[in-house]
Write a protein that holds these residues in place. Structure first.
Motif, PDB file in Angstrom:
ATOM      1  N   LEU A 305       0.809  -1.224   0.000  1.00 25.79           N
ATOM      2  CA  LEU A 305       0.000   0.000   0.000  1.00 25.79           C
ATOM      3  C   LEU A 305       0.843   1.275   0.000  1.00 25.79           C
ATOM      4  CD1 LEU A 305      -2.926  -1.088   2.346  1.00 25.79           C
ATOM      5  CD2 LEU A 305      -2.814  -1.136  -0.144  1.00 25.79           C
ATOM      6  N   ASP A 306       2.065   1.200   0.518  1.00 24.86           N
ATOM      7  CA  ASP A 306       2.924   2.397   0.486  1.00 24.86           C
ATOM      8  C   ASP A 306       3.318   2.736  -0.955  1.00 24.86           C
ATOM      9  OD1 ASP A 306       2.780   2.555   3.204  1.00 24.86           O
ATOM     10  OD2 ASP A 306       4.676   1.489   3.552  1.00 24.86           O
ATOM     11  N   ARG A 307       3.751   1.696  -1.672  1.00 19.34           N
ATOM     12  CA  ARG A 307       4.141   1.931  -3.072  1.00 19.34           C
ATOM     13  C   ARG A 307       2.919   2.319  -3.910  1.00 19.34           C
ATOM     14  NH1 ARG A 307       9.045   0.507  -4.816  1.00 19.34           N
ATOM     15  NH2 ARG A 307       8.393  -0.141  -6.910  1.00 19.34           N
ATOM     16  N   ALA A 308       1.807   1.662  -3.635  1.00 26.15           N
ATOM     17  CA  ALA A 308       0.572   1.976  -4.379  1.00 26.15           C
ATOM     18  C   ALA A 308       0.193   3.447  -4.165  1.00 26.15           C
ATOM     19  CB  ALA A 308      -0.559   1.061  -3.932  1.00 26.15           C
ATOM     20  N   LEU A 309       0.317   3.899  -2.930  1.00 27.09           N
ATOM     21  CA  LEU A 309      -0.048   5.293  -2.632  1.00 27.09           C
ATOM     22  C   LEU A 309       0.851   6.269  -3.402  1.00 27.09           C
ATOM     23  CD1 LEU A 309      -1.831   7.214  -0.954  1.00 27.09           C
ATOM     24  CD2 LEU A 309      -0.110   7.078   0.857  1.00 27.09           C
ATOM     25  N   ASP A 310       2.152   5.997  -3.394  1.00 28.45           N
ATOM     26  CA  ASP A 310       3.078   6.862  -4.150  1.00 28.45           C
ATOM     27  C   ASP A 310       2.672   6.928  -5.620  1.00 28.45           C
ATOM     28  OD1 ASP A 310       4.614   7.382  -1.938  1.00 28.45           O
ATOM     29  OD2 ASP A 310       6.157   5.882  -2.409  1.00 28.45           O
ATOM     30  N   ALA A 311       2.373   5.757  -6.181  1.00 27.81           N
ATOM     31  CA  ALA A 311       2.056   5.699  -7.614  1.00 27.81           C
ATOM     32  C   ALA A 311       0.720   6.369  -7.917  1.00 27.81           C
ATOM     33  CB  ALA A 311       2.033   4.248  -8.090  1.00 27.81           C
ATOM     34  N   VAL A 312      -0.260   6.157  -7.047  1.00 27.53           N
ATOM     35  CA  VAL A 312      -1.584   6.768  -7.249  1.00 27.53           C
ATOM     36  C   VAL A 312      -1.445   8.289  -7.284  1.00 27.53           C
ATOM     37  CG1 VAL A 312      -3.792   7.222  -6.099  1.00 27.53           C
ATOM     38  CG2 VAL A 312      -2.963   4.863  -6.344  1.00 27.53           C
ATOM     39  N   VAL A 313      -0.714   8.833  -6.322  1.00 28.57           N
ATOM     40  CA  VAL A 313      -0.557  10.287  -6.252  1.00 28.57           C
ATOM     41  C   VAL A 313       0.196  10.792  -7.490  1.00 28.57           C
ATOM     42  CG1 VAL A 313       0.493  12.189  -4.951  1.00 28.57           C
ATOM     43  CG2 VAL A 313      -0.665  10.334  -3.729  1.00 28.57           C
ATOM     44  N   PHE A 314       1.291  10.109  -7.827  1.00 27.00           N
ATOM     45  CA  PHE A 314       2.104  10.557  -8.958  1.00 27.00           C
ATOM     46  C   PHE A 314       1.309  10.520 -10.264  1.00 27.00           C
ATOM     47  CE2 PHE A 314       4.928   9.560 -12.532  1.00 27.00           C
ATOM     48  CZ  PHE A 314       5.732  10.682 -12.510  1.00 27.00           C
ATOM     49  N   MET A 315       0.535   9.450 -10.468  1.00 27.88           N
ATOM     50  CA  MET A 315      -0.084   9.258 -11.777  1.00 27.88           C
ATOM     51  C   MET A 315      -1.306  10.137 -12.033  1.00 27.88           C
ATOM     52  SD  MET A 315       1.648   7.600 -13.871  1.00 27.88           S
ATOM     53  CE  MET A 315       0.401   7.842 -15.121  1.00 27.88           C
ATOM     54  N   ILE A 316      -1.738  10.932 -11.046  1.00 29.04           N
ATOM     55  CA  ILE A 316      -2.797  11.874 -11.375  1.00 29.04           C
ATOM     56  C   ILE A 316      -2.371  13.319 -11.127  1.00 29.04           C
ATOM     57  CG2 ILE A 316      -3.977  11.464  -9.143  1.00 29.04           C
ATOM     58  CD1 ILE A 316      -5.627  12.499 -12.458  1.00 29.04           C
ATOM     59  N   TYR A 317      -1.469  13.539 -10.182  1.00 27.51           N
ATOM     60  CA  TYR A 317      -1.134  14.939  -9.872  1.00 27.51           C
ATOM     61  C   TYR A 317       0.150  15.415 -10.561  1.00 27.51           C
ATOM     62  CZ  TYR A 317      -4.907  14.283  -6.605  1.00 27.51           C
ATOM     63  OH  TYR A 317      -6.139  13.995  -6.071  1.00 27.51           O
ATOM     64  N   SER A 318       0.948  14.514 -11.150  1.00 26.61           N
ATOM     65  CA  SER A 318       2.095  14.989 -11.933  1.00 26.61           C
ATOM     66  C   SER A 318       1.556  15.544 -13.254  1.00 26.61           C
ATOM     67  CB  SER A 318       3.076  13.840 -12.198  1.00 26.61           C
ATOM     68  OG  SER A 318       2.441  12.808 -12.924  1.00 26.61           O
ATOM     69  N   LEU A 319       2.358  16.370 -13.903  1.00 23.72           N
ATOM     70  CA  LEU A 319       1.992  16.988 -15.187  1.00 23.72           C
ATOM     71  C   LEU A 319       0.623  17.672 -15.116  1.00 23.72           C
ATOM     72  CD1 LEU A 319       3.209  14.183 -17.655  1.00 23.72           C
ATOM     73  CD2 LEU A 319       4.395  16.258 -17.009  1.00 23.72           C
ATOM     74  N   ASN A 320       0.297  18.208 -13.928  1.00 24.91           N
ATOM     75  CA  ASN A 320      -0.961  18.936 -13.703  1.00 24.91           C
ATOM     76  C   ASN A 320      -2.194  18.057 -13.933  1.00 24.91           C
ATOM     77  OD1 ASN A 320       0.676  21.124 -13.317  1.00 24.91           O
ATOM     78  ND2 ASN A 320       0.106  22.184 -15.196  1.00 24.91           N
ATOM     79  N   GLY A 321      -2.002  16.752 -14.011  1.00 29.63           N
ATOM     80  CA  GLY A 321      -3.135  15.874 -14.334  1.00 29.63           C
ATOM     81  C   GLY A 321      -3.539  15.986 -15.797  1.00 29.63           C
ATOM     82  N   GLU A 322      -2.779  16.782 -16.565  1.00 32.18           N
ATOM     83  CA  GLU A 322      -3.088  16.963 -17.988  1.00 32.18           C
ATOM     84  C   GLU A 322      -2.279  15.922 -18.764  1.00 32.18           C
ATOM     85  OE1 GLU A 322      -3.829  21.788 -17.931  1.00 32.18           O
ATOM     86  OE2 GLU A 322      -1.791  21.017 -17.899  1.00 32.18           O
ATOM     87  N   ARG A 323      -2.697  14.704 -18.608  1.00 31.11           N
ATOM     88  CA  ARG A 323      -1.909  13.575 -19.110  1.00 31.11           C
ATOM     89  C   ARG A 323      -2.879  12.477 -19.520  1.00 31.11           C
ATOM     90  NH1 ARG A 323       2.666  11.442 -15.112  1.00 31.11           N
ATOM     91  NH2 ARG A 323       3.668   9.976 -16.478  1.00 31.11           N
ATOM     92  N   CYS A 324      -2.717  11.993 -20.766  1.00 31.68           N
ATOM     93  CA  CYS A 324      -3.704  11.022 -21.267  1.00 31.68           C
ATOM     94  C   CYS A 324      -3.680   9.737 -20.457  1.00 31.68           C
ATOM     95  CB  CYS A 324      -3.435  10.733 -22.732  1.00 31.68           C
ATOM     96  SG  CYS A 324      -1.778  10.127 -23.032  1.00 31.68           S
ATOM     97  N   THR A 325      -2.511   9.352 -19.940  1.00 30.72           N
ATOM     98  CA  THR A 325      -2.412   8.085 -19.205  1.00 30.72           C
ATOM     99  C   THR A 325      -2.568   8.266 -17.695  1.00 30.72           C
ATOM    100  OG1 THR A 325      -0.031   8.367 -19.249  1.00 30.72           O
ATOM    101  CG2 THR A 325      -0.952   6.861 -20.884  1.00 30.72           C
ATOM    102  N   SER A 326      -3.052   9.432 -17.267  1.00 36.11           N
ATOM    103  CA  SER A 326      -3.207   9.637 -15.820  1.00 36.11           C
ATOM    104  C   SER A 326      -4.232   8.635 -15.273  1.00 36.11           C
ATOM    105  CB  SER A 326      -3.699  11.055 -15.535  1.00 36.11           C
ATOM    106  OG  SER A 326      -5.034  11.182 -15.956  1.00 36.11           O
TER     107      SER A 326
END
Ligand code: NAD
Length: 533
Positions: A305-326
């Motif tokens: 769950l620690d790694r999952a949390l890091d990835a969840v946060v990164f994959m929607i809030y990086s690149l302003n969330g303006e990312r097709c694969t978010s």
């Protein structure tokens, strides 16, 4: 004459307020701003035109204002390509095709590596200009130019073997396949990470032996010009890569309709993708569409769950969330839902919104006032539909954020159901929707209950379940226990409303090249005789 700065054309200033760097503080940011201003001066000095047949061309039609999402200041006027200018670019690409396709693969490789060298040399300039044109944070954009160079190198090395095919022998014939470049192609790109995405299309096209006419997004036209100059300086022959700026509905449309263009590689919204198919139909264009996404990340209760949390946060809030694969939909198993969501909310509250050139910034301003308004509108929609706005949901207002910028708070919606608009529509901002599920079957059903099918992410330590779910998800790319980590030879693309076709490695050549079969008889097969008696 200047076309309207609002509406569908230029980015338009919401307030007209200046203030780059106002109250920004920190020598890192001040130094970055100074460098950025120096690189931007040329764009402010005169209207940005086109690049056709190896030459900078001043636009002959209207212009539109390109406004920075950071502070509302103009980044200069941009020419809106006329049908005649589009035609000139397409004809230049057609003229150049004859020689470019015949150039040895090893020579194409040499030129593409040289382009990569020059991108690396100007990486800071590209990144700083991109940040100010798009609002994307420096921490991500500083790597985007280098990734663009990597795209050129990767396809450069494949150029000599691009035409290689299969040997398919029978008892009577040797069949072999070979590939040849499809011809001049139109490349139409969006405003999110525009430099990287442009290289992702143009590099394989050139490696395959195609020539290109590129139409970048009107909301982020600047780095496409840097790329055109770099390609020319690297020795790409005149006319092999052309650039026409302009509005999608006019300039873009003219490109998709021009008879010299044999294929269109498009990245953008799903509804634009269907328009492009229709526009290209009368001239029977091959189309490759990379479209929208509303990608699920599924977190099972046995995951790390620690790694999952890091990835969840990164994959929607990086690149302003303006990312097709978010991963904009988080599906969490009910047993861990409350704790995981509470930890997530704490992280989201701490995400640092700021000036994109500040190295500490994690989320910058969104591309445009209209887009910002759309993203913010989902807070009211979430409440109306019965979900909870757990974090954010409003403009980010802080004294140190430049006035006139498109600032939004990172946002988290919880207690959502799959049928809600916040769970179905591509918001394309730093906004995450959380949906609980009970078991594997329900997770798959929710994940697939959507018009899109670009990417899917899943977190579990059960190998069997990982494989079952990966195979059951209707999406073109699945990552298991990982955020989006791209390997360039692998296929990239989506199912359903997320697109048609795949990029990456040999998949790119399949699009930019025609496959031909040659059948050679061994001389031993019977030929039916007619007209002999
Ligand atoms: P968009 O569809 O509005 O515009 C994309 C490009 O198409 C722009 O250059 C625009 O000028 C041009 N265009 C618009 N109408 C046209 C027409 N009728 N004919 C020809 N060209 C036309 O998309 P956008 O808002 O710039 O980008 C965001 C979208 O892109 C999101 O939906 C996102 O998911 C998608 N995207 C997908 C991928 C992927 O790989 N699947 C990657 C990045 C972005």
């Amino acid at each position: 004459m200047s076309a309207s700065a609002a509406g569908k054309t230029g980015k338009g200033s919401p307030t007209g307020a200046a203030g780059a760097g106002s109250g920004a503080g920190g020598t890192g940011l001040e130094a970055q701003l100074k460098k950025a201003e120096a690189f931007l001066a040329r764009f402010r000095a005169e209207p940005l035109g086109h690049f056709i047949a190896g030459k900078a061309v001043t636009g002959s039609g209207e212009t539109f204002d390109n406004v920075s999402p950071v502070d509302g200041r103009s980044l200069g006027e941009v020419a809106s390509g006329t049908p005649e200018e589009v035609a000139a670019a397409c004809e230049a690409a057609r003229d150049a095709f004859g020689t470019w396709r015949k150039l040895k693969g090893s020579e194409r490789r040499r030129i593409l590596h040289r382009i990569a060298d020059l991108i690396e040399r100007r990486a800071d300039e590209i990144a700083l200009v991109e940040c100010m044109d798009t609002g994307q944070a420096w921490r991500f954009m500083s790597k985007a130019a280098l990734r663009g160079a990597e795209n050129y190198r990767f396809f450069a090395d494949r150029a000599p073997d691009a035409s290689n095919g299969l040997s398919l022998p029978t008892d009577t014939h040797v069949n072999y396949t070979t590939r040849q470049p499809i011809g001049p192609v139109g490349v139409i790109t969006p405003w999110n990470t525009p430099f990287m995405l442009s290289t992702w299309k143009i590099a394989p096209a050139l490696a395959a032996g195609c020539t290109v006419v590129h139409k970048p997004a009107e909301w982020s036209p600047l780095t496409a010009r840097l790329l055109a100059e770099i390609m020319s300086e690297a020795g790409l022959p005149d006319g092999v890569a052309n650039l026409v700026n302009g509005i999608g509905e006019t300039t873009g449309r003219a490109l998709t309709e021009h008879e010299a263009i044999n294929a269109v590689a498009f990245i953008g919204e799903s509804r634009t993708g269907s328009l492009i198919m229709a526009q290209g139909a009368p001239t029977l264009k091959r189309v490759h569409l990379e479209l929208g996404g509303k990608n699920p990340v599924i977190v099972f209760d046995d995951a790390d769950l620690d790694r999952a949390l890091d990835a969840v946060v990164f994959m929607i809030y990086s690149l302003n969330g303006e990312r097709c694969t978010s991963s904009s939909r988080l599906l969490v198993q009910r047993g861990i839902h409350d704790e995981f969501t509470a930890r997530l909310a704490e992280r989201v509250k701490k995400i640092r919104v700021g000036h994109p050139l500040d190295p500490a910034t994690e989320v910058g301003p969104l591309i445009h006032a209209r887009h910002c308004e759309k993203v913010l509108s989902y807070a009211a929609i979430a409440r109306q539909d019965g979900a909870t706005v757990a974090v954010g949901g409003a403009p980010a207002a802080r004294a140190d954020l430049p006035a006139g910028g498109q600032w939004v708070q990172p946002t988290l919606f919880t207690n959502a159901r799959a049928s809600m608009r916040i769970a179905q529509e591509e918001i394309f901002g730093p906004v995450l929707t959380v949906i609980p599920f009970d078991d594997e079957a329900e997770a798959v059903a929710i994940a697939n209950d959507i018009r899109y099918g670009l990417a899917g992410y899943l977190w579990t330590n059960d190998v069997g379940r990982a494989n079952r779910v990966a195979l059951a998800l209707d999406a073109g790319m699945i990552w298991v226990n990982s955020e989006n980590v791209r390997h360039l030879p692998t296929p990239f693309g989506g199912m359903k409303a997320s697109g048609i076709g795949r990029d990456g490695g040999d998949y790119s050549f399949d699009f930019y090249m025609e496959t031909k079969n040659v059948a050679l008889a061994l001389g031993n097969h019977a030929i039916q005789k007619m007209g002999v008696s």
